[in-house]
Write a protein that holds these residues in place. Structure first.
Motif: not given
Length: 198
Positions: A117-127
């Protein structure tokens, strides 16, 4: 007459065979298209560099998880992670090294947030954003991520934060009662990140 009947039979068999062959071709091609579409669908959810989720898909899932947390009366935790002095890192070591770091860090975040259920996303460049439904210890996970990145010992001579590459994390948890509280969760986690940066 026998020859004519034989030819007619051969012709009929040939037509049946040809139709079966075309049918088989159509089925195979259809399956190929379905598989391609599935791949495209997956790719439209994924950040190509880090293989984490992308921002658009993360936000869709975020909305769903808020609704689920309301329904199940559960907590929802958000960790916002930013690489310290990443622009300075790219300036001194170059874009390729920067990309390698992003991949390594993404890998660490995914390893520490490893429930289905855990979600990991790259939001912008280094975030990066990590959404943890119904988690007791989000700060523990954030600290594990910080420690693991430190233990890589990637030199960063251009950083005012440290002589090795580090990350900062902001954590917030709430038990949402209505869908708009998604924004509150985001704001508070971002605020916690800016406090951590200081």
């Amino acid at each position: 007459a026998i020859i004519f009947i034989a030819l007619a039979l051969i012709f009929t068999f040939f037509k049946i065979y040809k139709n079966k062959y075309i049918e088989k071709e159509i089925i195979e091609r259809t399956n190929e298209i379905i598989n391609e579409n599935e791949k495209l669908k997956i790719h439209s959810h994924i950040d190509p560099l880090t293989q984490c989720l992308n921002k658009k898909y993360f936000m869709e899932r975020f909305n769903e998880e808020v609704k689920r947390a309301i329904r199940d009366k559960q907590c929802l935790s958000l960790i916002v992670i930013n690489i310290d002095e990443f622009k300075a890192f790219n300036d001194i070591y170059g874009r390729n090294e920067g990309d390698e770091c992003l991949k390594l860090i993404a890998n660490i975040l995914v390893n520490h947030s490893n429930r289905p259920s855990d979600l990991v996303a790259r939001f912008k460049n280094d975030e990066f954003y990590i959404l943890l439904p119904n988690t007791k210890e989000p700060k523990l996970i954030a600290n594990k991520c910080l420690e693991s990145v430190r233990s890589l010992n990637i030199p960063h001579d251009n950083s005012i934060a440290s002589n090795i590459l580090t990350i900062s994390a902001g954590v917030n948890t709430l038990m949402p009662l209505h869908p708009d509280q998604k924004d509150e969760l985001l704001l508070k986690a971002r605020h916690a990140l800016s406090q951590a940066k200081k």
